[in-house]
Design a protein around this motif. Structure first.
Motif, PDB file in Angstrom:
ATOM      1  N   ARG A 125       0.810  -1.215   0.000  1.00 22.83           N
ATOM      2  CA  ARG A 125       0.000   0.000   0.000  1.00 22.83           C
ATOM      3  C   ARG A 125       0.844   1.265   0.000  1.00 22.83           C
ATOM      4  O   ARG A 125       0.416   2.307  -0.500  1.00 22.83           O
ATOM      5  N   PHE A 126       2.034   1.197   0.565  1.00 23.91           N
ATOM      6  CA  PHE A 126       2.878   2.388   0.638  1.00 23.91           C
ATOM      7  C   PHE A 126       3.751   2.534  -0.603  1.00 23.91           C
ATOM      8  O   PHE A 126       3.908   3.624  -1.140  1.00 23.91           O
ATOM      9  N   GLY A 127       4.287   1.417  -1.075  1.00 19.75           N
ATOM     10  CA  GLY A 127       5.093   1.463  -2.285  1.00 19.75           C
ATOM     11  C   GLY A 127       4.310   1.928  -3.496  1.00 19.75           C
ATOM     12  O   GLY A 127       4.873   2.490  -4.441  1.00 19.75           O
ATOM     13  N   ALA A 128       2.994   1.714  -3.478  1.00 14.20           N
ATOM     14  CA  ALA A 128       2.150   2.074  -4.619  1.00 14.20           C
ATOM     15  C   ALA A 128       1.794   3.558  -4.664  1.00 14.20           C
ATOM     16  O   ALA A 128       1.179   4.016  -5.637  1.00 14.20           O
ATOM     17  N   ARG A 129       2.194   4.321  -3.684  1.00 21.05           N
ATOM     18  CA  ARG A 129       1.814   5.737  -3.666  1.00 21.05           C
ATOM     19  C   ARG A 129       2.652   6.552  -4.653  1.00 21.05           C
ATOM     20  O   ARG A 129       3.703   6.123  -5.107  1.00 21.05           O
ATOM     21  N   ALA A 130       2.152   7.735  -4.969  1.00 27.36           N
ATOM     22  CA  ALA A 130       2.732   8.562  -6.033  1.00 27.36           C
ATOM     23  C   ALA A 130       4.115   9.092  -5.654  1.00 27.36           C
ATOM     24  O   ALA A 130       4.496   9.148  -4.489  1.00 27.36           O
ATOM     25  N   GLY A 131       4.847   9.500  -6.687  1.00 27.12           N
ATOM     26  CA  GLY A 131       6.207   9.986  -6.496  1.00 27.12           C
ATOM     27  C   GLY A 131       6.299  11.159  -5.548  1.00 27.12           C
ATOM     28  O   GLY A 131       7.264  11.265  -4.772  1.00 27.12           O
ATOM     29  N   ASP A 132       5.328  12.053  -5.566  1.00 29.48           N
ATOM     30  CA  ASP A 132       5.378  13.218  -4.683  1.00 29.48           C
ATOM     31  C   ASP A 132       5.361  12.798  -3.220  1.00 29.48           C
ATOM     32  O   ASP A 132       6.054  13.397  -2.389  1.00 29.48           O
ATOM     33  N   PHE A 133       4.572  11.775  -2.910  1.00 30.91           N
ATOM     34  CA  PHE A 133       4.529  11.251  -1.542  1.00 30.91           C
ATOM     35  C   PHE A 133       5.916  10.771  -1.119  1.00 30.91           C
ATOM     36  O   PHE A 133       6.399  11.103  -0.030  1.00 30.91           O
ATOM     37  N   HIS A 134       6.578  10.020  -1.980  1.00 34.19           N
ATOM     38  CA  HIS A 134       7.886   9.454  -1.631  1.00 34.19           C
ATOM     39  C   HIS A 134       8.966  10.530  -1.548  1.00 34.19           C
ATOM     40  O   HIS A 134       9.903  10.409  -0.740  1.00 34.19           O
ATOM     41  N   ARG A 135       8.834  11.593  -2.342  1.00 38.06           N
ATOM     42  CA  ARG A 135       9.784  12.707  -2.223  1.00 38.06           C
ATOM     43  C   ARG A 135       9.646  13.392  -0.870  1.00 38.06           C
ATOM     44  O   ARG A 135      10.645  13.773  -0.240  1.00 38.06           O
ATOM     45  N   LYS A 136       8.416  13.561  -0.391  1.00 32.66           N
ATOM     46  CA  LYS A 136       8.191  14.166   0.919  1.00 32.66           C
ATOM     47  C   LYS A 136       8.773  13.288   2.028  1.00 32.66           C
ATOM     48  O   LYS A 136       9.366  13.790   2.980  1.00 32.66           O
ATOM     49  N   VAL A 137       8.610  11.980   1.885  1.00 34.49           N
ATOM     50  CA  VAL A 137       9.140  11.045   2.880  1.00 34.49           C
ATOM     51  C   VAL A 137      10.665  11.145   2.941  1.00 34.49           C
ATOM     52  O   VAL A 137      11.264  11.262   4.023  1.00 34.49           O
ATOM     53  N   ALA A 138      11.308  11.102   1.777  1.00 31.68           N
ATOM     54  CA  ALA A 138      12.772  11.160   1.731  1.00 31.68           C
ATOM     55  C   ALA A 138      13.291  12.470   2.323  1.00 31.68           C
ATOM     56  O   ALA A 138      14.286  12.486   3.070  1.00 31.68           O
ATOM     57  N   ALA A 139      12.629  13.567   2.008  1.00 35.94           N
ATOM     58  CA  ALA A 139      13.053  14.864   2.536  1.00 35.94           C
ATOM     59  C   ALA A 139      12.871  14.939   4.049  1.00 35.94           C
ATOM     60  O   ALA A 139      13.671  15.565   4.755  1.00 35.94           O
ATOM     61  N   ALA A 140      11.829  14.289   4.559  1.00 35.74           N
ATOM     62  CA  ALA A 140      11.574  14.329   5.996  1.00 35.74           C
ATOM     63  C   ALA A 140      12.708  13.700   6.784  1.00 35.74           C
ATOM     64  O   ALA A 140      13.121  14.221   7.829  1.00 35.74           O
ATOM     65  N   PHE A 141      13.240  12.584   6.293  1.00 33.09           N
ATOM     66  CA  PHE A 141      14.339  11.935   7.012  1.00 33.09           C
ATOM     67  C   PHE A 141      15.555  12.864   7.113  1.00 33.09           C
ATOM     68  O   PHE A 141      16.237  12.894   8.143  1.00 33.09           O
ATOM     69  N   VAL A 142      15.815  13.607   6.056  1.00 34.84           N
ATOM     70  CA  VAL A 142      16.933  14.550   6.071  1.00 34.84           C
ATOM     71  C   VAL A 142      16.679  15.645   7.103  1.00 34.84           C
ATOM     72  O   VAL A 142      17.588  16.056   7.846  1.00 34.84           O
ATOM     73  N   ASP A 143      15.444  16.108   7.191  1.00 33.46           N
ATOM     74  CA  ASP A 143      15.092  17.140   8.171  1.00 33.46           C
ATOM     75  C   ASP A 143      15.266  16.620   9.601  1.00 33.46           C
ATOM     76  O   ASP A 143      15.781  17.335  10.474  1.00 33.46           O
ATOM     77  N   TYR A 144      14.829  15.379   9.845  1.00 33.14           N
ATOM     78  CA  TYR A 144      14.965  14.826  11.192  1.00 33.14           C
ATOM     79  C   TYR A 144      16.439  14.728  11.584  1.00 33.14           C
ATOM     80  O   TYR A 144      16.808  14.972  12.737  1.00 33.14           O
ATOM     81  N   ALA A 145      17.262  14.323  10.615  1.00 30.41           N
ATOM     82  CA  ALA A 145      18.703  14.205  10.887  1.00 30.41           C
ATOM     83  C   ALA A 145      19.313  15.555  11.239  1.00 30.41           C
ATOM     84  O   ALA A 145      20.183  15.651  12.110  1.00 30.41           O
ATOM     85  N   ALA A 146      18.852  16.605  10.565  1.00 27.36           N
ATOM     86  CA  ALA A 146      19.357  17.944  10.869  1.00 27.36           C
ATOM     87  C   ALA A 146      18.938  18.391  12.267  1.00 27.36           C
ATOM     88  O   ALA A 146      19.679  19.077  12.975  1.00 27.36           O
ATOM     89  N   ASP A 147      17.730  17.979  12.681  1.00 31.07           N
ATOM     90  CA  ASP A 147      17.218  18.378  13.996  1.00 31.07           C
ATOM     91  C   ASP A 147      17.869  17.598  15.141  1.00 31.07           C
ATOM     92  O   ASP A 147      17.953  18.109  16.263  1.00 31.07           O
TER      93      ASP A 147
END
Length: 208
Positions: free
Chosen positions: A156-178
């Motif tokens: 169900r998660f892998g099937a989501r659109a590219g924009d969703f996955h871009r937001k997910v990837a960016a979030a991990f970078v933000d958490y690491a910065a915090d």
């Protein structure tokens, strides 16, 4: 002696499952007692919830229902698997944990990060990893690996659109910065051995 709790995070297709096994082998070779586990899952109750979360149509659950299910699975996983292992000095390596809930249900699906953290404080008493290793790939490479892995049957998660996955990837970078003391960003390009070496280096301050 208390054990160590290490989580591997990242978006789809970055190689977490492969690297979890490879890292475990390295740690065992250094004389450590290692438990490998995953989320959602890792205990009998959590594995039952995993089946509910990952199967079915993309809209089977809304974001709030997903967040509650993940929190329930994590509470059982921690009680039955993670805390008992840490208490006897084992190293626990987990494929995904709280930060995936934050990235997928908050950054990806629009819930407030504070609400995800509140659920974690209640359900799991706020347990955090000693170190979180975030595997990263260029978007095109991650998409290619995901397609090779899932074929025409993504969950169900892998099937989501590219924009969703871009937001997910960016979030991990933000958490690491915090939280730079807890997080390490790991380049996942290269051979399995090369990436495993980077993971080991990111744990060097903890290793015997």
């Amino acid at each position: 002696m208390s054990g160590r709790f290490i989580t591997l995070e990242g978006g789809e297709g970055v190689g977490k499952s492969t690297q979890l096994k490879a890292l475990a082998q390295v740690l065992v070779s250094r004389g450590l007692d290692v438990v490998t586990t995953r989320e959602p899952g890792g205990s009998t109750g959590a594995e039952a919830i995993r089946a509910l979360l990952l199967t079915g149509e993309k809209d089977r659950w809304n974001a709030r229902a997903e967040a509650l299910l993940f929190a329930a699975a994590r509470a059982d996983h921690i009680e039955k698997t993670i805390r008992p292992a840490l208490a006897v000095g084992k190293w626990v390596l987990c494929d995904r944990f709280l930060d995936s809930s934050r990235a997928y249900q908050s950054a990806g699906s629009g819930l407030a990060d504070a609400d995800i953290l509140a659920l974690h404080r209640f359900g799991s008493e706020g347990l955090l990893p000693d170190r979180t290793l975030v595997l990263r790939l260029p978007e095109a490479e991650a998409e290619a690996r995901t397609a090779a892995r899932d074929g025409n049957a993504p969950d169900r998660f892998g099937a989501r659109a590219g924009d969703f996955h871009r937001k997910v990837a960016a979030a991990f970078v933000d958490y690491a910065a915090d939280e730079p003391n807890r997080f390490r960003l790991i380049d996942a390009l290269g051979s399995t051995d090369e990436v495993t070496g980077r993971l080991v280096s990111a744990l060097s301050d903890m290793l015997p």
